[in-house]
Design a protein around this motif. Structure first.
Motif, PDB file in Angstrom:
ATOM      1  N   TYR A 176       4.740  13.887  -1.240  1.00  0.00           N
ATOM      2  CA  TYR A 176       4.037  12.500  -1.020  1.00  0.00           C
ATOM      3  C   TYR A 176       4.775  11.710  -0.029  1.00  0.00           C
ATOM      4  O   TYR A 176       4.066  10.934   0.257  1.00  0.00           O
ATOM      5  CB  TYR A 176       4.174  11.765  -2.246  1.00  0.00           C
ATOM      6  CG  TYR A 176       3.396  12.488  -3.468  1.00  0.00           C
ATOM      7  CD1 TYR A 176       1.708  11.986  -3.332  1.00  0.00           C
ATOM      8  CD2 TYR A 176       3.666  13.203  -4.361  1.00  0.00           C
ATOM      9  CE1 TYR A 176       1.113  12.465  -4.231  1.00  0.00           C
ATOM     10  CE2 TYR A 176       2.784  13.829  -5.284  1.00  0.00           C
ATOM     11  CZ  TYR A 176       1.347  13.426  -5.146  1.00  0.00           C
ATOM     12  OH  TYR A 176       0.604  13.905  -6.192  1.00  0.00           O
ATOM     13  N   TYR A 177       5.738  12.107   0.806  1.00  0.00           N
ATOM     14  CA  TYR A 177       6.569  11.224   1.648  1.00  0.00           C
ATOM     15  C   TYR A 177       6.452  12.059   3.014  1.00  0.00           C
ATOM     16  O   TYR A 177       6.642  13.063   3.246  1.00  0.00           O
ATOM     17  CB  TYR A 177       7.947  11.107   0.987  1.00  0.00           C
ATOM     18  CG  TYR A 177       8.245  10.311  -0.182  1.00  0.00           C
ATOM     19  CD1 TYR A 177       8.274   9.080  -0.367  1.00  0.00           C
ATOM     20  CD2 TYR A 177       8.208  11.082  -1.324  1.00  0.00           C
ATOM     21  CE1 TYR A 177       8.197   8.364  -1.648  1.00  0.00           C
ATOM     22  CE2 TYR A 177       8.371  10.445  -2.678  1.00  0.00           C
ATOM     23  CZ  TYR A 177       8.579   9.097  -2.692  1.00  0.00           C
ATOM     24  OH  TYR A 177       8.555   8.678  -3.877  1.00  0.00           O
TER      25      TYR A 177
ATOM     26  N   GLY B  21       1.010  -1.230  -0.261  1.00  0.00           N
ATOM     27  CA  GLY B  21       0.098  -0.148   0.023  1.00  0.00           C
ATOM     28  C   GLY B  21       0.889   1.263  -0.065  1.00  0.00           C
ATOM     29  O   GLY B  21       1.952   1.241  -0.381  1.00  0.00           O
ATOM     30  N   ARG B  22       0.128   2.446   0.138  1.00  0.00           N
ATOM     31  CA  ARG B  22       1.012   3.685   0.258  1.00  0.00           C
ATOM     32  C   ARG B  22       2.174   3.730   1.299  1.00  0.00           C
ATOM     33  O   ARG B  22       3.182   4.424   0.804  1.00  0.00           O
ATOM     34  CB  ARG B  22       0.054   4.845   0.512  1.00  0.00           C
ATOM     35  CG  ARG B  22       0.574   6.194   0.439  1.00  0.00           C
ATOM     36  CD  ARG B  22      -0.703   7.413   0.406  1.00  0.00           C
ATOM     37  NE  ARG B  22       0.186   8.583   0.418  1.00  0.00           N
ATOM     38  CZ  ARG B  22      -0.487   9.868   0.618  1.00  0.00           C
ATOM     39  NH1 ARG B  22      -1.969   9.599   0.447  1.00  0.00           N
ATOM     40  NH2 ARG B  22       0.259  10.793   0.326  1.00  0.00           N
ATOM     41  N   ALA B  23       2.090   3.098   2.461  1.00  0.00           N
ATOM     42  CA  ALA B  23       2.835   3.143   3.342  1.00  0.00           C
ATOM     43  C   ALA B  23       4.299   2.225   2.992  1.00  0.00           C
ATOM     44  O   ALA B  23       5.319   2.787   3.081  1.00  0.00           O
ATOM     45  CB  ALA B  23       2.475   2.774   4.938  1.00  0.00           C
TER      46      ALA B  23
ATOM     47  N   ARG C 105       5.062   1.809  -0.158  1.00  0.00           N
ATOM     48  CA  ARG C 105       5.592   2.369  -1.440  1.00  0.00           C
ATOM     49  C   ARG C 105       6.204   3.582  -0.896  1.00  0.00           C
ATOM     50  O   ARG C 105       7.219   3.880  -1.623  1.00  0.00           O
ATOM     51  CB  ARG C 105       4.381   2.741  -2.489  1.00  0.00           C
ATOM     52  CG  ARG C 105       4.916   3.274  -3.728  1.00  0.00           C
ATOM     53  CD  ARG C 105       3.839   3.278  -4.777  1.00  0.00           C
ATOM     54  NE  ARG C 105       3.323   1.859  -5.030  1.00  0.00           N
ATOM     55  CZ  ARG C 105       4.112   1.004  -5.750  1.00  0.00           C
ATOM     56  NH1 ARG C 105       5.413   1.414  -6.327  1.00  0.00           N
ATOM     57  NH2 ARG C 105       3.833  -0.269  -5.929  1.00  0.00           N
ATOM     58  N   ALA C 106       5.955   4.383   0.227  1.00  0.00           N
ATOM     59  CA  ALA C 106       6.825   5.380   0.514  1.00  0.00           C
ATOM     60  C   ALA C 106       8.116   4.856   1.131  1.00  0.00           C
ATOM     61  O   ALA C 106       9.008   5.828   1.212  1.00  0.00           O
ATOM     62  CB  ALA C 106       6.020   6.115   1.674  1.00  0.00           C
TER      63      ALA C 106
END
Length: 301
Positions: free
Chosen positions: A113-114, A81-83, A85-86
Motif C-alpha cells: 500500500y506504500y 487523503g491517501r497520499a 496517510r501513506a
C-alpha cells in the motif's frame, strides 16, 4: 488543506465531548495545545481517561473533533487523503487479527500500500518475529501479535509514527530491542508521538514528555526537567516521635548532619532516608496520585 507549517504536529484548543443531552456530556479533551517538531520523540503521559487516546485518534484522522485547529504534516487530518496517510504510521492499542495469514503474508500485503516501503523481512527481523515469519496469526502469543502491529506501523517508512502503548505484552528483552528500533527510526528522521504507561520507556526514548490530565496539558519538559527544578530537589525524611517528617533541600548532607547532632550521643536518626524524586514521582504528583504498589511493579518491569 496542506500548509507550510514547520511543525510535524500543531494542535490548538482541541476539544472533544462525548455524551447526549439525556445522559449529560463529558469533555474528553478540553482545550488541549500540542506541538511536535520534526525528528522529535514526544511521549504523552496521563492516567486512564485523561484524553490521550482520543487526542491521538484525532491526529490520525480516525476521530473527528468538536473544536480547535489541528495540523499533521501540514494537513488537517479531516482532509487527509491517501497520499497523506501513506506518510504516517499507526500502532494502535488493539491488535488486528487476520488469523489465516502468516506474519510474512500480512507484512508484505501492508507494504504493497506504500510507495516506498521497507523490506518486509527486515521489518519482521526488527520486531523480533523472524522465527515466526511463517506462522499464522492465530498461532502467535499476545506479545507476538503486538510486535506484528508494530511491524505494520513501520513498514511504510512513515515520516510520523504514532505509537499508542506499543510495548504492551512485551517481555523485558523485547522491550529493550524495541527501544533500539525506535531510536534508530528517530536517527533516520522519523518523528514519533508515543503514549505509554511505562515511565521508564518515556525516560529512555522521549526528547520531551507531555503530561495530560482531564483533557489538558498540565506540564511538559524533558524527562530530566519535568515539573521544574524544585520537583527534583532531594527530600530528607525521618521519624520524629512517631510522626514522619520531610524536608526538601539542595543540601541534604547539611540536613542529615543537623539531625544527627540533634539525635544525641549515638547520632542515630530513626527512619532516615534521602531520595531524589524520579520521573515516576514527579508524574504522579502532577496527576494527583501516589505511588501505589501496582505502579511500583509496573515501573520496575
Amino acid at each position: 488543506m496542506q500548509t507550510s507549517d514547520p511543525l510535524a504536529v500543531r494542535v490548538r484548543g482541541l476539544r472533544k465531548r462525548y455524551g447526549t443531552p439525556r445522559t449529560g456530556y463529558k469533555d474528553a479533551v478540553d482545550g488541549l495545545d500540542l506541538d511536535v517538531a520534526p525528528g522529535e520523540i514526544v511521549a504523552v503521559l496521563g492516567p486512564n481517561g485523561a484524553g490521550k487516546t482520543t487526542t491521538v485518534e484525532i491526529l490520525e484522522g480516525f476521530r473527528d473533533r468538536d473544536d480547535g485547529s489541528v495540523s499533521v504534516l501540514g494537513e488537517d487530518p479531516r482532509d487527509g487523503g491517501r497520499a497523506w496517510r501513506a506518510r504516517i504510521g499507526v500502532v494502535g492499542q488493539e491488535s488486528r487479527d487476520l488469523y489465516e495469514l502468516t506474519v510474512t503474508e500480512i507484512v508484505r500485503a501492508a507494504a504493497a500500500y506504500y510507495p516506498d516501503p521497507r523490506d518486509p523481512a527486515e521489518v519482521i527481523a526488527a520486531v523480533g518475529l523472524t522465527e515466526k515469519a511463517r506462522t499464522r496469526t492465530r498461532g502467535l502469543s499476545g506479545g507476538q501479535r503486538r510486535r506484528l502491529d508494530v511491524a505494520l506501523g513501520i513498514v511504510g517508512r512513515p515520516e510520523l509514527l504514532f505509537l499508542d502503548e506499543p510495548t504492551t505484552g512485551f517481555d523485558p528483552q523485547a522491550r529493550h530491542s524495541f527501544w533500539d528500533l525506535v531510536t534508530g527510526l528517530r536517527e533516520g528522521g522519523t518523528t514519533i508521538l508515543l503514549t505509554t504507561h511505562y515511565l521508564d520507556e518515556a525516560a529512555q526514548l522521549a526528547d520531551r514528555v507531555i503530561v495530560v490530565r482531564d483533557g489538558v496539558v498540565v506540564a511538559q519538559g524533558t524527562p530530566d526537567s519535568l515539573g521544574g527544578p524544585e520537583a527534583r530537589t532531594p527530600v530528607v525524611a525521618w521519624d520524629d516521635g512517631g510522626v514522619r517528617r520531610t524536608e526538601r533541600t539542595e543540601r541534604p548532607t547539611a540536613v542529615v548532619g543537623r539531625l544527627m547532632a540533634q539525635a544525641g550521643p549515638d547520632g542515630e536518626v530513626p527512619g532516615l532516608s534521602v531520595t531524589r524524586p524520579t520521573l515516576e514521582d514527579v508524574y504522579l504528583s502532577l496527576i494527583g496520585e501516589t505511588l501505589t504498589d501496582d505502579v511500583k511493579v509496573e515501573a520496575a518491569r
